[in-house]
Design an enzyme around this catalytic site. Sequence first.
Site, PDB file in Angstrom:
ATOM      1  N   LYS B  67     -43.241  28.869 -18.567  1.00 54.14           N
ATOM      2  CA  LYS B  67     -44.168  29.059 -17.447  1.00 54.14           C
ATOM      3  C   LYS B  67     -43.847  28.243 -16.196  1.00 54.14           C
ATOM      4  O   LYS B  67     -44.450  28.447 -15.150  1.00 54.14           O
ATOM      5  CB  LYS B  67     -45.593  28.714 -17.918  1.00 54.14           C
ATOM      6  CG  LYS B  67     -46.086  29.627 -19.042  1.00 54.14           C
ATOM      7  CD  LYS B  67     -47.360  29.114 -19.705  1.00 54.14           C
ATOM      8  CE  LYS B  67     -48.582  29.299 -18.859  1.00 54.14           C
ATOM      9  NZ  LYS B  67     -49.822  28.892 -19.578  1.00 54.14           N
ATOM     10  N   SER B 153     -49.202  16.441 -15.862  1.00 54.81           N
ATOM     11  CA  SER B 153     -50.443  15.882 -16.408  1.00 54.81           C
ATOM     12  C   SER B 153     -50.115  14.723 -17.359  1.00 54.81           C
ATOM     13  O   SER B 153     -49.521  13.737 -16.923  1.00 54.81           O
ATOM     14  CB  SER B 153     -51.245  16.998 -17.075  1.00 54.81           C
ATOM     15  OG  SER B 153     -52.567  16.578 -17.315  1.00 54.81           O
ATOM     16  N   ASP B 232     -57.891  20.737  -8.241  1.00 60.58           N
ATOM     17  CA  ASP B 232     -57.697  20.458  -9.668  1.00 60.58           C
ATOM     18  C   ASP B 232     -58.963  19.785 -10.199  1.00 60.58           C
ATOM     19  O   ASP B 232     -59.320  18.678  -9.762  1.00 60.58           O
ATOM     20  CB  ASP B 232     -56.485  19.521  -9.787  1.00 60.58           C
ATOM     21  CG  ASP B 232     -56.135  19.155 -11.222  1.00 60.58           C
ATOM     22  OD1 ASP B 232     -57.024  19.199 -12.094  1.00 60.58           O
ATOM     23  OD2 ASP B 232     -54.967  18.806 -11.447  1.00 60.58           O
ATOM     24  N   HIS B 269     -54.788  22.706 -11.605  1.00 56.23           N
ATOM     25  CA  HIS B 269     -53.999  22.009 -12.636  1.00 56.23           C
ATOM     26  C   HIS B 269     -53.040  22.943 -13.380  1.00 56.23           C
ATOM     27  O   HIS B 269     -52.324  22.510 -14.273  1.00 56.23           O
ATOM     28  CB  HIS B 269     -54.988  21.402 -13.648  1.00 56.23           C
ATOM     29  CG  HIS B 269     -54.464  20.218 -14.408  1.00 56.23           C
ATOM     30  ND1 HIS B 269     -54.285  18.980 -13.832  1.00 56.23           N
ATOM     31  CD2 HIS B 269     -54.077  20.055 -15.704  1.00 56.23           C
ATOM     32  CE1 HIS B 269     -53.826  18.119 -14.729  1.00 56.23           C
ATOM     33  NE2 HIS B 269     -53.681  18.758 -15.878  1.00 56.23           N
TER      34      HIS B 269
END
Lengths: 292, 292
Positions: B67, B153, B232, B269
Amino acid sequence: MPLNVEKISSNRAFGGEFNKYKFNSPVLGGTTTQFNVFIPAQASEKLSPVLYYFAGLTCNEDTGAWKGGFIRDAAEEGIALVFPDTSPRGAGVEGEDESWDFGSAAGFYINATNSKWSKQYNMYDHIVKELPEAIKELGIALDLSRSSLMGHSMGGHGALSIYLKNLDKFRSASAFSAIFNPSNPECQWGRKAFSGYLNGGQEEGKSSDATELIRTVKGQKVAILADYGDADKFYQEKQLLPENFVAAAKEAGFDESQVQVRSRPGYDHSYYFISTFAPAHIKFHAQHLREY
Amino acid sequence: MPLNVEKISSNRAFGGEFNKYKFNSPVLGGTTTQFNVFIPAQASEKLSPVLYYFAGLTCNEDTGAWKGGFIRDAAEEGIALVFPDTSPRGAGVEGEDESWDFGSAAGFYINATNSKWSKQYNMYDHIVKELPEAIKELGIALDLSRSSLMGHSMGGHGALSIYLKNLDKFRSASAFSAIFNPSNPECQWGRKAFSGYLNGGQEEGKSSDATELIRTVKGQKVAILADYGDADKFYQEKQLLPENFVAAAKEAGFDESQVQVRSRPGYDHSYYFISTFAPAHIKFHAQHLREY
């Protein structure tokens, strides 16, 4: 009747907007269907053309959006992308979840005629008739009169067959590892799908088979691009049969400026293959979608 | 001792090769770990530098590969990509599968000191010591002396903290929506991870916190790029705390040529955010990986 399309989520992507929608689809027997739309930044200034992506067996409306690598180039070209699902969901037809290559996630982009499936399994009408209506309802700055189609595997069959039946509606079609000749007895996927969904089985399936359809548009203007990998095990198992499509296109008088099918050495059936050639496919469609 | 790394699969991608490997990891308590490597075509001519991607909570070695949209640019730049998993798998520690943000798929790229977790949960040593050994065993034409790190993250925290503890081993680090200050009491994810994995809790966690670590490398040469989206929700919930990192970097005397942190309006995010800025991150690392 309005379809009452509802926005489920929205993500900023490549300077534009990536939205997920759902609605209860009359064409799909009242089941709830979902689709994604990427709206490029340019749509705020002028209407964007539309490129549909049809995913393959086992996939849904997210697969191509997540793994295909299409959005980056579509954003640059100012093309909107529409990602429909691959079948009705939760239709409740007996056996629909038993096979990975039939029923759920395997709608084959046709209208079923077998009464067991024909209430819900009408992906052809969903794509050609209903989804454009749903998109119009969104009030997004899209120019549906400039639309093209692409797809992978079962979705490649969908893109090619829907295009060849609707040359007046779509400007170009492209495919990654398409099922080029599903009504051929050698194609197991096609045999299973057509014998299940269609009263007339494979014979009836010919009217939704790109290799049969290319013969019927002889003399007309077509724009088709297709890539497949020669290390694709489904190609090797004769599920794709690109040679039959190429031969039929040649017989019908099309040259490579109209129908180009390329074998890609070493590539397989995966999204690693698709994403490698995604930029070239977007560029191909952009040429055809640019003109008003 | 050889790690006996085994190739599970191989796909041609962007002119190169995308391979999945597995081995039984002594550092991860003998559990089986998997990782992916993209080997660019250029590796057949000269050694390719290496860029690691660390995924976030709930993810595995495939998430960034599928992705992130990194492979296309890495292929152009001739950079190899390494995608490790995010935790040990099947360690059998009680409670490891109960939370999405602790235990399985949430190894936080640290070595556990709490004896309940310390046999298997040693992702720091896995990344810094073991994985380079595993890669060497493959006999691929990679130049591990030119390595850089990026992540998302929890993986952004991993990239930044591992980099700042090993400036001699890695050339640059970049992060998408990183957890910049996990030992800060406002950061719930960090509190849960450090209080669970570490005997010393958040206090001990400071030694694996980018905002604390940036102070310790004052005067040294660093190359850090980070992006986060202002839409986000985890940023809004103060899980990321980029402002603390920026302030600490400034206090330590770093300017934007060494530590650049950018807020991206409207982005969230998701991997739609990551893939949008993936090309810029690859370009950043390429500048640092190019030189011998």
